[in-house]
Design a protein around this motif. Sequence first.
Motif, PDB file in Angstrom:
ATOM      1  N   UNK A 180       1.547  11.363  -1.874  1.00 26.26           N
ATOM      2  CA  UNK A 180       0.931  10.232  -2.558  1.00 26.26           C
ATOM      3  C   UNK A 180      -0.244  10.705  -3.417  1.00 26.26           C
ATOM      4  N   UNK A 181      -0.530   9.962  -4.456  1.00 22.54           N
ATOM      5  CA  UNK A 181      -1.675  10.312  -5.291  1.00 22.54           C
ATOM      6  C   UNK A 181      -2.431   9.051  -5.668  1.00 22.54           C
ATOM      7  N   UNK A 211      -7.519   8.374   6.993  1.00 17.13           N
ATOM      8  CA  UNK A 211      -8.222   7.355   6.203  1.00 17.13           C
ATOM      9  C   UNK A 211      -7.846   7.358   4.724  1.00 17.13           C
ATOM     10  N   UNK A 212      -6.601   7.692   4.405  1.00 12.34           N
ATOM     11  CA  UNK A 212      -6.140   7.748   3.018  1.00 12.34           C
ATOM     12  C   UNK A 212      -6.356   6.428   2.284  1.00 12.34           C
ATOM     13  N   UNK A 213      -6.208   5.306   2.956  1.00 12.23           N
ATOM     14  CA  UNK A 213      -6.384   3.999   2.319  1.00 12.23           C
ATOM     15  C   UNK A 213      -7.809   3.795   1.804  1.00 12.23           C
ATOM     16  N   UNK A 214      -8.781   4.430   2.451  1.00  9.88           N
ATOM     17  CA  UNK A 214     -10.182   4.273   2.055  1.00  9.88           C
ATOM     18  C   UNK A 214     -10.653   5.306   1.038  1.00  9.88           C
ATOM     19  N   UNK A 215      -9.866   6.352   0.804  1.00  7.09           N
ATOM     20  CA  UNK A 215     -10.280   7.422  -0.115  1.00  7.09           C
ATOM     21  C   UNK A 215     -10.292   6.885  -1.550  1.00  7.09           C
ATOM     22  N   UNK A 216     -11.420   7.071  -2.255  1.00 10.94           N
ATOM     23  CA  UNK A 216     -11.572   6.563  -3.618  1.00 10.94           C
ATOM     24  C   UNK A 216     -11.946   7.653  -4.611  1.00 10.94           C
ATOM     25  N   UNK A 240      -9.474  11.028 -13.017  1.00 14.76           N
ATOM     26  CA  UNK A 240      -8.410  12.019 -12.902  1.00 14.76           C
ATOM     27  C   UNK A 240      -7.572  11.757 -11.656  1.00 14.76           C
ATOM     28  N   UNK A 241      -6.277  12.081 -11.719  1.00 16.84           N
ATOM     29  CA  UNK A 241      -5.423  11.898 -10.540  1.00 16.84           C
ATOM     30  C   UNK A 241      -5.700  12.978  -9.492  1.00 16.84           C
ATOM     31  N   UNK A 242      -5.542  12.611  -8.231  1.00 17.79           N
ATOM     32  CA  UNK A 242      -5.646  13.584  -7.141  1.00 17.79           C
ATOM     33  C   UNK A 242      -4.618  13.251  -6.076  1.00 17.79           C
ATOM     34  N   UNK A 243      -4.155  14.274  -5.363  1.00 17.84           N
ATOM     35  CA  UNK A 243      -3.111  14.123  -4.356  1.00 17.84           C
ATOM     36  C   UNK A 243      -3.687  14.016  -2.955  1.00 17.84           C
ATOM     37  N   UNK A 244      -2.854  13.465  -2.075  1.00 18.98           N
ATOM     38  CA  UNK A 244      -3.159  13.354  -0.658  1.00 18.98           C
ATOM     39  C   UNK A 244      -3.466  14.729  -0.086  1.00 18.98           C
ATOM     40  N   UNK A 245      -4.434  14.791   0.819  1.00 22.40           N
ATOM     41  CA  UNK A 245      -4.768  16.033   1.518  1.00 22.40           C
ATOM     42  C   UNK A 245      -4.737  15.771   3.015  1.00 22.40           C
ATOM     43  N   UNK A 246      -4.390  16.795   3.763  1.00 20.29           N
ATOM     44  CA  UNK A 246      -4.268  16.649   5.211  1.00 20.29           C
ATOM     45  C   UNK A 246      -5.545  16.094   5.842  1.00 20.29           C
TER      46      UNK A 246
END
Length: 46
Positions: A6-7, A26-31, A15-21
């Motif tokens: 996911x990105x 908390x991926x939903x909260x990453x901004x 800029x776009x960034x990808x999911x990191x381990x």
Amino acid sequence: MPKNLPSKICEVCGLPFNWRKKWKKDWEEVKYCSEKCRKNKSKIFK
């Protein structure tokens, strides 16, 4: 490395960034793509 990660778009630099381990729980909260952007969230570069 899987290609279907996911990105998101960084809210500060745009800029776009990808999911990191490290964001697994908390991926939903990453901004922001980086600590630099997180610290500069009041200075939107767009």
